[in-house]
Design an enzyme around this catalytic site. Structure first.
Site, PDB file in Angstrom:
ATOM      1  N   HIS A  10      -5.965   0.807  -2.152  1.00  0.00           N
ATOM      2  CA  HIS A  10      -4.873   1.099  -1.648  1.00  0.00           C
ATOM      3  C   HIS A  10      -3.646  -0.208  -1.876  1.00  0.00           C
ATOM      4  CE1 HIS A  10      -2.165   0.847   2.308  1.00  0.00           C
ATOM      5  NE2 HIS A  10      -1.836   1.999   1.462  1.00  0.00           N
ATOM      6  N   HIS A  52       6.299  -1.729  -1.860  1.00  0.00           N
ATOM      7  CA  HIS A  52       5.945  -0.843  -0.554  1.00  0.00           C
ATOM      8  C   HIS A  52       7.298  -0.627   0.410  1.00  0.00           C
ATOM      9  CE1 HIS A  52       4.679   0.479   3.165  1.00  0.00           C
ATOM     10  NE2 HIS A  52       3.907   1.436   2.583  1.00  0.00           N
TER      11      HIS A  52
HETATM   12  O1  G3P Z   1      -0.664   7.052  -0.230  1.00  0.00           O
HETATM   13  C1  G3P Z   1      -1.291   6.885   0.836  1.00  0.00           C
HETATM   14  C2  G3P Z   1      -0.750   5.582   1.915  1.00  0.00           C
HETATM   15  O2  G3P Z   1      -0.569   4.568   0.944  1.00  0.00           O
HETATM   16  C3  G3P Z   1       0.788   6.063   2.339  1.00  0.00           C
HETATM   17  O3  G3P Z   1       0.998   4.986   3.102  1.00  0.00           O
HETATM   18  O4  G3P Z   1       2.752   3.305   3.850  1.00  0.00           O
HETATM   19  O5  G3P Z   1       0.497   2.770   2.730  1.00  0.00           O
HETATM   20  O6  G3P Z   1       2.097   3.811   1.361  1.00  0.00           O
HETATM   21  P1  G3P Z   1       1.859   3.836   2.729  1.00  0.00           P
HETATM   22 MG    MG Z   2       1.251   4.158  -0.531  1.00  0.00          MG
END
Ligand code: G3P
Ligand code: MG
Length: 246
Positions: A10, A52
């Site tokens: 992630h 992000h």
């Molecule tokens: O795509 C999964 C996750 O990344 C979504 O939430 O806020 O971490 O981008 P975020």
């Molecule tokens: Mg994400």
């Protein structure tokens, strides 16, 4: 059903390196991850960068909104020191730089389209042709996802050959209609609200279920036991070792 590796880094490997930087993606590959997720967003002058938050403050030495910053100023930011001085000089990657690195490392990817209100179609319209031009047909087929239905619909028009996922906090009651109209391959859900029944129902309808953000191996085991296809995790190395033992 789409084939995705069970463990997806992630934003790379963000406990070990600053999230969404080339260092983080290199670390994820070193951790053994086969895929990474990253967030693609627009600068003021419509360059696609990997970032992000709406605001620059948390993960760089900048301030204010990314959407109000020209690329020239974003390119000059330090996106590493906030995490650890050892990463000083790490930059906010462009989409091109990230994808070229993935190709070199043999990493697959999930590109999350992180949209500003009103720029959903613009982001998809700019990002997808860049990605399609760089990414080889011989490399792993990526997944394109977004919380924005408009962005996913635009992705379907622009790059219909690439599978799409819609991201939810909680699965809405009309997920099946959305899946059909947007031609989804995956439903990506916050694991905290996901139930075993939902996973079984969604998978029974032919969609893969991807859960975010799972950082406890015991929780991952539970989710995989329900049939979840893949998890997004901040600790891909640790999770890969734990899942190997399942
Ligand atoms: O795509 C999964 C996750 O990344 C979504 O939430 O806020 O971490 O981008 P975020
Ligand atoms: Mg994400």
């Amino acid at each position: 059903m789409i084939s995705v590796p069970r463990i997806i880094g992630h934003r790379g490997s963000p406990r070990a390196a600053p999230e969404n930087t080339l260092a983080s993606f290199r670390q994820a590959a070193a951790d053994g991850a086969k895929w990474v997720e990253f967030d693609a967003a627009l600068t003021l002058d419509s360059r696609v960068v990997i970032f992000h938050d709406d605001a620059l403050d948390r993960t760089s030495d900048g301030a204010g909104l990314l959407a109000e910053a020209p690329f020239e100023s974003v390119a000059a930011l330090d996106a590493g020191s906030w995490f650890d001085p050892a990463f000083k000089g790490e930059m906010v990657p462009t989409l091109e730089e990230a994808l070229e690195l993935f190709a070199t490392l043999g990493l697959g990817f999930n590109m999350e389209l992180k949209t500003d209100h009103g720029r959903e179609v613009e982001l998809a319209t700019i990002a997808l042709p860049i990605a399609v031009a760089i990414w080889s047909d011989n490399a792993p087929t990526p997944l394109i996802s977004s919380f924005s239905r408009q962005a996913v619909a635009a992705a379907k028009d622009i790059a219909p050959q690439w599978p799409r996922g819609l991201i939810f906090d909680r699965l809405p009651s009309d997920w099946a209609e959305l899946g059909k109209s947007l031609g989804l391959a995956t439903l990506n859900a916050n694991h905290k609200h996901l139930t075993r029944e939902q996973v079984m129902e969604v998978r029974g309808a032919g969609y893969a279920v991807l859960a975010y953000t799972v950082n406890e191996p015991a929780r991952a085991e539970t989710l995989f036991g329900w049939g979840v296809d893949a998890i997004f995790t901040d600790i891909p190395g640790e999770m890969l070792k734990a899942v190997d033992k399942l």
